[in-house]
Write a protein that holds these residues in place. Structure first.
Motif, short mmCIF file in Angstrom:
data_model
loop_
_atom_site.label_atom_id
_atom_site.label_comp_id
_atom_site.label_asym_id
_atom_site.label_seq_id
_atom_site.Cartn_x
_atom_site.Cartn_y
_atom_site.Cartn_z
N GLN A 33 0.93 -0.95 -0.11
CA GLN A 33 -0.18 0.09 0.14
C GLN A 33 1.14 1.38 0.20
O GLN A 33 0.54 2.20 -0.53
N GLU A 34 2.04 1.34 0.92
CA GLU A 34 2.55 2.56 0.75
C GLU A 34 3.10 3.03 -0.44
O GLU A 34 3.76 3.90 -0.62
N PHE A 35 3.83 1.57 -0.80
CA PHE A 35 4.55 1.67 -2.29
C PHE A 35 3.45 2.40 -3.42
O PHE A 35 3.81 3.17 -4.10
N ALA A 36 2.53 1.31 -3.45
CA ALA A 36 1.44 2.53 -4.36
C ALA A 36 1.12 3.26 -4.02
O ALA A 36 1.13 4.56 -5.37
N GLN A 37 1.20 4.24 -2.72
CA GLN A 37 0.69 5.55 -2.51
C GLN A 37 1.40 5.80 -3.23
O GLN A 37 1.45 7.59 -3.41
N HIS A 38 2.70 5.96 -3.64
CA HIS A 38 4.00 7.09 -4.03
C HIS A 38 4.16 6.75 -5.19
O HIS A 38 5.05 6.86 -5.96
N GLY A 39 3.03 5.64 -6.22
CA GLY A 39 3.07 5.70 -7.46
C GLY A 39 3.94 4.93 -8.07
O GLY A 39 4.48 4.15 -8.93
N LEU A 40 4.75 3.40 -7.40
CA LEU A 40 5.86 2.67 -7.37
C LEU A 40 5.15 1.84 -7.85
O LEU A 40 4.49 1.39 -7.36
N PRO A 41 5.65 0.59 -8.13
CA PRO A 41 5.61 -0.76 -8.51
C PRO A 41 5.35 -1.72 -7.57
O PRO A 41 6.04 -1.41 -6.11
N ASP A 42 4.09 -2.13 -7.14
CA ASP A 42 3.84 -2.86 -5.90
C ASP A 42 3.65 -4.21 -5.68
O ASP A 42 3.31 -4.73 -5.29
N ARG A 43 4.59 -5.08 -7.23
CA ARG A 43 4.40 -5.93 -7.14
C ARG A 43 5.91 -6.51 -7.42
O ARG A 43 6.16 -5.75 -8.56
N PHE A 44 6.28 -7.77 -7.19
CA PHE A 44 7.41 -8.15 -7.03
C PHE A 44 7.37 -9.82 -7.71
O PHE A 44 6.64 -10.00 -6.60
N VAL A 45 7.83 -9.88 -8.53
CA VAL A 45 8.07 -11.44 -8.13
C VAL A 45 9.42 -12.54 -7.71
O VAL A 45 9.07 -13.80 -8.13
N GLN A 46 10.11 -11.81 -7.71
CA GLN A 46 11.38 -12.39 -7.49
C GLN A 46 12.29 -11.84 -5.87
O GLN A 46 12.37 -10.30 -6.16
N GLY A 47 12.78 -12.55 -4.95
CA GLY A 47 13.59 -12.17 -3.75
C GLY A 47 15.08 -12.57 -4.43
O GLY A 47 14.74 -13.56 -4.04
N ASN A 48 15.76 -11.66 -4.36
CA ASN A 48 17.77 -12.51 -4.46
C ASN A 48 18.48 -11.48 -3.43
O ASN A 48 17.75 -11.06 -3.00
N MET A 49 19.75 -12.86 -3.22
CA MET A 49 20.43 -12.67 -2.14
C MET A 49 22.10 -12.82 -2.66
O MET A 49 22.40 -12.85 -4.05
N SER A 50 22.72 -11.72 -2.29
CA SER A 50 24.25 -11.99 -2.95
C SER A 50 25.48 -11.79 -1.86
O SER A 50 24.89 -10.83 -0.83
N TYR A 51 26.03 -12.26 -1.77
CA TYR A 51 26.61 -12.32 -0.66
C TYR A 51 28.80 -12.32 -1.32
O TYR A 51 28.45 -12.52 -2.72
N ASN A 52 29.43 -11.06 -1.09
CA ASN A 52 30.16 -10.72 -1.36
C ASN A 52 31.49 -11.22 0.15
O ASN A 52 31.71 -10.06 0.62
N HIS A 53 32.71 -12.20 -0.65
CA HIS A 53 33.42 -12.24 0.12
C HIS A 53 34.77 -10.88 0.56
O HIS A 53 35.04 -10.77 1.70
N LYS A 54 34.63 -10.39 -0.04
CA LYS A 54 35.71 -9.46 -0.61
C LYS A 54 35.72 -7.74 -0.53
O LYS A 54 34.42 -7.68 -1.49
N LYS A 55 35.62 -6.80 0.49
CA LYS A 55 35.33 -5.66 0.47
C LYS A 55 36.03 -5.49 -1.02
O LYS A 55 37.38 -5.89 -1.31
N GLY A 56 35.64 -3.84 -1.84
CA GLY A 56 35.63 -3.26 -3.30
C GLY A 56 35.22 -3.76 -4.15
O GLY A 56 35.78 -3.96 -5.84
N THR A 57 34.68 -5.53 -3.81
CA THR A 57 33.93 -6.18 -5.10
C THR A 57 32.31 -5.00 -5.56
O THR A 57 31.75 -4.68 -5.52
N VAL A 58 32.67 -4.74 -7.28
CA VAL A 58 31.22 -4.69 -8.02
C VAL A 58 30.71 -5.56 -8.62
O VAL A 58 31.05 -6.28 -8.73
N ARG A 59 29.20 -5.43 -8.80
CA ARG A 59 28.44 -5.69 -9.20
C ARG A 59 27.73 -4.95 -9.70
O ARG A 59 26.72 -3.89 -9.28
N GLY A 60 27.51 -5.39 -11.60
CA GLY A 60 26.60 -4.43 -12.08
C GLY A 60 27.73 -3.78 -12.80
O GLY A 60 29.08 -3.58 -13.10
#
Length: 176
Positions: A33-60
């Protein structure tokens, strides 16, 4: 939840509003409801996790184009990251501008990333762990990316890039 729009229109920093007592606190981490009130998509289809061994790692920096436009809702649940978005909407006044902020287990902030925003993060600590929701399924033919070191973007990463995938460094540089 408290929504604060970033300088890139449509992207929001989302903070918890904890209710505390002698046990600790309780807070909503996501509310349709709060997402919808801000005009944001309120449907998410997947939850993901990522773990990074070392600081300085960049993803993206990744994003998807039609017909699989993807919004993300990012939260760091272990350690700390520097989260970055780049506006890829060609008609936007902030096209190719970036915004970054620290997300950490300690500050409990989250970032809503709109569709057509490239997204990346850098681990600021060893063992940084991220949990995020996505509004579309990964669709390989629609994936695009930018190099995190592209001089045309001028992203100021807090640490030297120590670890990055070959794929993330092989995106072409922007022509300006």
């Amino acid at each position: 939840m408290k929504f604060t729009e970033t300088p890139l229109k449509g992207a929001f920093v989302v903070e918890l509003e904890p209710r505390e007592d002698f046990r600790g606190f309780f807070a909503r981490a996501y509310c349709e409801q709060e997402f919808a009130q801000h005009g944001l998509p309120d449907r998410f289809v997947q939850g993901n996790m990522s773990y990074n061994h070392k600081k300085g790692t960049v993803r993206g920096l990744h994003y998807q184009v039609p017909p699989a436009l993807e919004a993300k809702f990012m939260r760091c649940i272990g350690g700390a990251i520097f989260d970055v978005i780049v506006d890829m909407r060609p008609d936007s006044p902030t096209y190719l501008q970036w915004f970054g902020l620290e997300l950490s287990a300690a500050n409990r902030k989250a970032l809503y990333v709109p569709p057509l925003f490239a997204h990346a993060y850098q681990a600021l600590t060893d063992g940084a762990e991220v949990f995020y929701l996505v509004s579309e399924f990964y669709t390989p033919g629609t994936e695009r990316g930018l190099r995190p070191d592209d001089p045309a973007l001028g992203i100021q990463w807090p640490l030297p890039i120590e670890v990055i995938s070959e794929k993330d460094m092989s995106w072409p540089l922007l022509e300006r």
